[in-house]
Design a protein around this motif. Structure first.
Motif: not given
Length: 249
Positions: A11-27
């Motif tokens: 339930g940590n949207a703040f941690a998840l948001g940061a991770v998903l930005r990096e995931v997006g960059e990794a494509a």
């Protein structure tokens, strides 16, 4: 083939948001979510929506032990029941029902990739490590006996087996199978509060694994929890210290 693996978002949207930005960059070609999606208090409703969007975009999902807490009678302790009451009042009922119905395990890549939260048989157990209680109280995680691990992994016939639950990133090989614990997006256990996720790459030489540690705004997560939930003090201590006891899941 690139596979991004997340899990234990809690339930940590703040941690998840940061991770998903990096995931997006990794494509990546595939995203895998290993469960325990919303049990926490740093904006779990937003975390649920973000993970539902991942699923709609094709992410592979399995249920964690905290998804089983959403089942009737699934909560084991007074604190867990308090969390359940709060989540039911603040997270969309349809979203919670979707999570409760997730499968215990899942496969992708024509069966070459197998995913579960804990072990193939239970999201409450752990694959690479086993909790060892001590007579004086408390305990520690020890490595699972290699023969036990082989007996769990070999019948799966997979090239890669993914798991979570212990909040400890790590990997080993069982024969030709790579076994990976992806670590946790939230609620760390090693004193480092950064969010964790894992990137897998299939190359000519085989699968490689890269463990990522992603900084995020811990204080923003703490402020949200303190302002909107009755669990702020506990969430603050957990997120700031990067240390907690995972025996209760």
């Amino acid at each position: 083939m690139r596979v991004a693996v997340i899990g234990d978002v809690h339930g940590n949207a703040f941690a998840l948001g940061a991770v998903l930005r990096e995931v997006g960059e990794a494509a990546p070609d595939l995203v895998v979510n290993l469960g325990d999606q919303v049990e926490g208090s740093a904006d779990p409703a937003r975390a649920a929506l973000m993970q539902a969007d991942l699923a709609a975009a094709g992410a592979l999902e399995v249920r964690g032990n905290n998804e089983e807490k959403l089942w009737p009678g699934g909560r084991r302790s007074p604190l867990s029941r308090l969390y359940g009451e709060w989540l039911e009042a603040h997270v969309d009922a349809v979203a919670l029902a979707r999570l409760a119905a997730l499968p215990l395990s899942a496969r992708a890549l024509d069966g070459a990739l197998f995913a579960c939260h804990g072990t193939p048989q239970s999201p409450w157990d752990s694959l690479l490590w086993v909790w060892q209680p001590q007579e004086a109280g408390g305990g520690f995680y020890r490595a699972r006996d290699p023969r036990e691990l082989r007996a769990l992994v070999e019948p799966l016939g997979a090239e890669v087996v993914l798991c979570g639950h212990t909040h400890r990133p790590g990997a080993t090989r069982v024969g030709d199978t790579l076994v990976v614990n992806a670590g946790a997006v939230s609620d760390q256990v090693d004193g480092d509060p950064r969010a964790r996720w894992t990137l897998l790459d299939l190359r000519r030489s085989g699968w490689t694994v890269e463990f990522r540690a992603t900084p995020y705004d811990v204080e923003a997560a703490v402020r949200w929890s303190c302002a909107h939930t009755p669990f702020g003090d506990g969430q603050a201590a957990l997120l700031r210290s990067g240390t907690f006891d995972v025996r209760e899941g």
